[in-house]
Design a protein around this motif. Structure first.
Motif, short mmCIF file in Angstrom:
data_model
loop_
_atom_site.label_atom_id
_atom_site.label_comp_id
_atom_site.label_asym_id
_atom_site.label_seq_id
_atom_site.Cartn_x
_atom_site.Cartn_y
_atom_site.Cartn_z
N TRP A 29 0.81 -1.23 0.00
CA TRP A 29 0.00 0.00 0.00
C TRP A 29 0.84 1.27 0.00
O TRP A 29 0.29 2.37 -0.01
N PHE A 30 2.15 1.15 0.00
CA PHE A 30 3.05 2.31 0.00
C PHE A 30 3.33 2.72 -1.44
O PHE A 30 3.81 1.92 -2.23
N SER A 31 3.03 3.95 -1.78
CA SER A 31 3.28 4.47 -3.12
C SER A 31 4.35 5.56 -3.02
O SER A 31 4.04 6.73 -2.77
N PRO A 32 5.64 5.18 -3.19
CA PRO A 32 6.71 6.15 -2.99
C PRO A 32 6.75 7.22 -4.08
O PRO A 32 6.36 6.97 -5.22
N ASN A 33 7.22 8.40 -3.71
CA ASN A 33 7.38 9.48 -4.68
C ASN A 33 8.41 9.12 -5.74
O ASN A 33 8.29 9.52 -6.89
N ASP A 34 9.44 8.40 -5.35
CA ASP A 34 10.51 8.01 -6.26
C ASP A 34 10.75 6.50 -6.16
O ASP A 34 11.57 6.05 -5.37
N PRO A 35 10.03 5.69 -6.94
CA PRO A 35 10.15 4.24 -6.84
C PRO A 35 11.53 3.69 -7.16
O PRO A 35 11.91 2.63 -6.69
N LEU A 36 12.31 4.43 -7.96
CA LEU A 36 13.65 3.94 -8.33
C LEU A 36 14.64 4.05 -7.19
O LEU A 36 15.57 3.26 -7.09
N ASN A 37 14.46 5.04 -6.33
CA ASN A 37 15.42 5.28 -5.25
C ASN A 37 14.79 5.18 -3.88
O ASN A 37 15.29 5.75 -2.92
N ASP A 39 13.84 4.28 -0.25
CA ASP A 39 14.49 3.68 0.92
C ASP A 39 13.65 4.04 2.14
O ASP A 39 12.56 4.57 2.00
N ILE A 40 14.15 3.76 3.31
CA ILE A 40 13.33 3.98 4.51
C ILE A 40 13.02 5.45 4.77
O ILE A 40 12.09 5.76 5.48
N LEU A 41 13.79 6.36 4.16
CA LEU A 41 13.53 7.78 4.35
C LEU A 41 12.63 8.36 3.26
O LEU A 41 12.20 9.51 3.36
N GLU A 42 12.35 7.57 2.24
CA GLU A 42 11.50 8.04 1.13
C GLU A 42 10.08 8.28 1.64
O GLU A 42 9.54 7.54 2.44
N ARG A 43 9.47 9.34 1.13
CA ARG A 43 8.09 9.65 1.48
C ARG A 43 7.18 9.23 0.35
O ARG A 43 7.57 9.19 -0.81
N GLY A 44 5.96 8.92 0.68
CA GLY A 44 4.97 8.53 -0.31
C GLY A 44 3.59 8.48 0.30
O GLY A 44 3.41 8.74 1.49
N MET A 45 2.63 8.13 -0.52
CA MET A 45 1.25 8.06 -0.07
C MET A 45 0.91 6.65 0.39
O MET A 45 1.37 5.68 -0.19
N CYS A 46 0.06 6.57 1.40
CA CYS A 46 -0.52 5.29 1.79
C CYS A 46 -1.81 5.15 0.99
O CYS A 46 -2.71 5.98 1.10
N ILE A 47 -1.86 4.10 0.15
CA ILE A 47 -3.01 3.95 -0.73
C ILE A 47 -3.93 2.80 -0.31
O ILE A 47 -4.69 2.28 -1.13
N HIS A 48 -3.86 2.41 0.95
CA HIS A 48 -4.76 1.37 1.46
C HIS A 48 -6.20 1.89 1.30
O HIS A 48 -6.49 3.05 1.60
N PRO A 49 -7.12 1.04 0.82
CA PRO A 49 -8.49 1.50 0.59
C PRO A 49 -9.15 2.18 1.80
O PRO A 49 -9.89 3.14 1.62
#
Length: 85
Positions: A29-37, A39-49
């Motif tokens: 459910w984690f949709s990172p802003n930068d899927p290529l890079n 890591d644990i510090l990457e931010r992204g959206m939680c897309i759980h329904p």
């Protein structure tokens, strides 16, 4: 005297670090802003329904009880899609 008493301070600090199992970075459910890079510090959206409506911004190191582990194949597909963009 403890076994680590003679260790330099950086090594002592590293031993205090603990990583959570089942964190957002490895969640489907984690949709990172930068899927290529990502890591644990990457931010992204939680897309759980159940949580998507709240537009939660989380980091890869965050954790919650709706965790569902992502498969390596899904990670590869996400990265391949990002490389084509």
């Amino acid at each position: 005297m403890s076994a680590g008493a003679d260790e330099p301070e950086p090594q002592k600090s590293l031993k205090r670090l603990t990583w959570q199992y089942e964190n957002c970075l490895s969640c489907v459910w984690f949709s990172p802003n930068d899927p290529l890079n990502a890591d644990i510090l990457e931010r992204g959206m939680c897309i759980h329904p159940k949580l998507k409506a709240f537009e939660l911004m989380v980091s890869g190191r965050d954790w919650y009880n709706l965790f569902t582990e992502t498969r390596q194949k899904s990670i590869v597909l996400l990265q391949e899609k990002a490389m084509k963009s």
